[in-house]
Scaffold this motif. Structure first.
Motif, short mmCIF file in Angstrom:
data_model
loop_
_atom_site.label_atom_id
_atom_site.label_comp_id
_atom_site.label_asym_id
_atom_site.label_seq_id
_atom_site.Cartn_x
_atom_site.Cartn_y
_atom_site.Cartn_z
N GLU A 179 0.83 -1.36 -0.09
CA GLU A 179 -0.09 0.00 -0.07
C GLU A 179 0.87 1.20 0.25
O GLU A 179 1.93 1.21 0.32
N VAL A 180 0.39 2.40 -0.33
CA VAL A 180 0.74 3.67 -0.41
C VAL A 180 0.22 4.63 0.14
O VAL A 180 -1.27 4.61 0.00
N ASP A 181 0.44 5.39 1.25
CA ASP A 181 -0.27 6.34 1.85
C ASP A 181 0.07 7.74 1.50
O ASP A 181 1.28 8.08 1.68
N LEU A 182 -0.57 8.57 1.07
CA LEU A 182 -0.71 9.98 0.97
C LEU A 182 -1.66 10.90 1.40
O LEU A 182 -2.81 10.33 1.31
N SER A 183 -1.18 11.66 2.29
CA SER A 183 -2.20 12.67 2.83
C SER A 183 -1.88 14.10 3.27
O SER A 183 -0.63 14.19 3.40
N ILE A 184 -2.61 14.88 3.46
CA ILE A 184 -2.34 16.42 3.62
C ILE A 184 -3.30 16.88 4.45
O ILE A 184 -4.53 16.89 4.25
N ALA A 185 -2.88 17.73 5.37
CA ALA A 185 -3.84 18.58 6.40
C ALA A 185 -3.39 19.93 6.12
O ALA A 185 -2.18 20.33 6.34
N THR A 186 -4.28 21.02 5.74
CA THR A 186 -3.81 22.40 5.61
C THR A 186 -4.68 23.14 6.33
O THR A 186 -5.99 22.84 6.41
N SER A 187 -4.20 24.26 6.92
CA SER A 187 -5.20 25.43 7.51
C SER A 187 -4.27 26.57 7.31
O SER A 187 -3.25 26.71 6.37
N LYS A 188 -4.85 27.94 7.64
CA LYS A 188 -4.16 29.15 7.69
C LYS A 188 -2.83 29.27 8.14
O LYS A 188 -1.93 29.98 7.67
N THR A 189 -2.50 28.47 9.18
CA THR A 189 -1.03 28.50 9.80
C THR A 189 -0.23 27.34 9.76
O THR A 189 0.72 27.53 9.89
N PHE A 190 -0.59 26.38 9.16
CA PHE A 190 0.04 25.19 8.93
C PHE A 190 -0.10 24.18 7.62
O PHE A 190 -1.36 24.41 7.21
N ASN A 191 1.03 23.58 7.19
CA ASN A 191 0.77 22.49 6.27
C ASN A 191 1.23 21.20 6.91
O ASN A 191 2.43 21.26 7.22
N THR A 192 0.55 20.07 6.84
CA THR A 192 1.06 18.74 7.21
C THR A 192 1.01 17.62 6.26
O THR A 192 -0.04 17.45 5.40
N TYR A 193 2.04 17.27 5.68
CA TYR A 193 2.21 15.99 4.73
C TYR A 193 2.80 14.85 5.45
O TYR A 193 3.57 14.68 6.12
N ASN A 194 1.91 13.65 4.99
CA ASN A 194 2.11 12.40 5.47
C ASN A 194 2.33 11.51 4.27
O ASN A 194 1.48 11.88 3.34
N TYR A 195 3.17 10.66 4.30
CA TYR A 195 3.37 9.78 3.18
C TYR A 195 3.99 8.32 3.84
O TYR A 195 4.41 8.32 4.96
N GLY A 196 3.89 7.21 2.90
CA GLY A 196 4.48 6.20 3.38
C GLY A 196 4.13 5.04 2.51
O GLY A 196 3.32 4.93 1.73
N ILE A 197 5.00 3.92 2.44
CA ILE A 197 5.16 3.01 1.61
C ILE A 197 5.45 1.43 2.27
O ILE A 197 6.28 1.68 2.93
N SER A 198 4.31 0.64 2.16
CA SER A 198 4.61 -0.56 3.08
C SER A 198 3.86 -1.71 2.50
O SER A 198 2.77 -1.64 2.02
N PRO A 199 4.65 -2.82 2.95
CA PRO A 199 3.74 -4.19 2.85
C PRO A 199 2.76 -4.20 3.86
O PRO A 199 2.97 -3.79 4.70
N PHE A 200 1.69 -4.90 3.65
CA PHE A 200 0.45 -5.16 4.48
C PHE A 200 0.10 -6.71 4.70
O PHE A 200 0.22 -7.47 3.65
N ALA A 201 -0.45 -6.84 5.70
CA ALA A 201 -1.24 -8.22 5.91
C ALA A 201 -2.51 -8.07 6.35
O ALA A 201 -2.87 -7.06 7.31
N ARG A 202 -3.42 -9.00 5.82
CA ARG A 202 -5.04 -8.60 6.36
C ARG A 202 -5.60 -10.07 6.45
O ARG A 202 -5.43 -10.86 5.80
N TYR A 203 -6.14 -10.35 7.75
CA TYR A 203 -6.95 -11.61 8.01
C TYR A 203 -8.45 -11.33 8.10
O TYR A 203 -8.80 -10.50 8.89
#
Length: 201
Positions: A66-90
């Motif tokens: 999976e690839v994780d991309l997200s952003i949070a933005t406001s008048k005072t800040f920007n936050t960027y999140n990213y990630g790449i990883s294998p996953f397991a699901r049961y």
């Protein structure tokens, strides 16, 4: 034509539980907290996307990436999140947990590389954590057709690494969808598309 084939493949299964059998593919995306907060002087917007692709190596057990991309933005800040990883699901196959024949509970976990980087617009200061990411949580898949499920996943993510902040913790309620497709149908679609391209060429 390829759209018709895809719809046919998606709707072709006879039972929900058959979609978590060994040899099937799973692909789709989690939508991460798509929300807007509107407050005088503090408007915020959060948006994210986490596409996934997995393969069932055993009944009810899928491995993927999976690839994780997200952003949070406001008048005072920007936050960027990213990630790449294998996953397991049961997926749990226990009638005591069933409240609907269309629903399946599951547990998901991932280990990979991720980062959270915040930029303060007023002071130009930044805070970042980049490194090892571990995530896990329970989820529910509700099959609106035999092969297409709407999903919700409550997930905790921990990132430990380098930067001016060594740890970041996140808890998110993720909404999304997944398509469950027998491998033979996926191969059929790919072969048909190749044939169409050769004929057009």
């Amino acid at each position: 034509m390829h759209v018709i084939m895809l719809v046919t493949a998606v709707l072709g299964a006879a039972s929900v539980k058959a979609q978590t059998q060994k040899g099937n593919l799973m692909w789709g995306a989690d939508l991460l907290n798509i929300t807007g907060t509107f407050q005088n002087g503090n408007n915020q917007f959060n948006m994210g996307l986490s596409p996934k692709l997995g393969y069932f190596i055993q009944d009810n057990f899928v491995l993927g990436a999976e690839v994780d991309l997200s952003i949070a933005t406001s008048k005072t800040f920007n936050t960027y999140n990213y990630g790449i990883s294998p996953f397991a699901r049961y997926y749990f196959d226990d009638k005591r947990l069933e409240f609907s024949q269309r629903a399946r509970f599951f547990l998901e976990a991932n280990v990979g590389f991720a980062g959270t980087n915040l930029k303060d617009k007023t002071t130009d200061a930044s805070t970042s954590t980049n490194g090892l990411n571990i995530g896990f949580g329970p989820g529910l898949a509700y099959f609106i057709t035999p092969n297409v499920a709407l999903e919700t996943l409550l997930k905790y993510d921990l990132t430990v690494g380098f930067g001016n902040s060594t740890t970041t913790n996140r808890i998110g309620l993720n909404l999304g969808f997944q398509i469950y497709l027998p491998t033979r149908h996926a191969k059929q679609i790919i072969n048909e598309e190749k044939s169409n391209m050769r004929r057009k060429g």
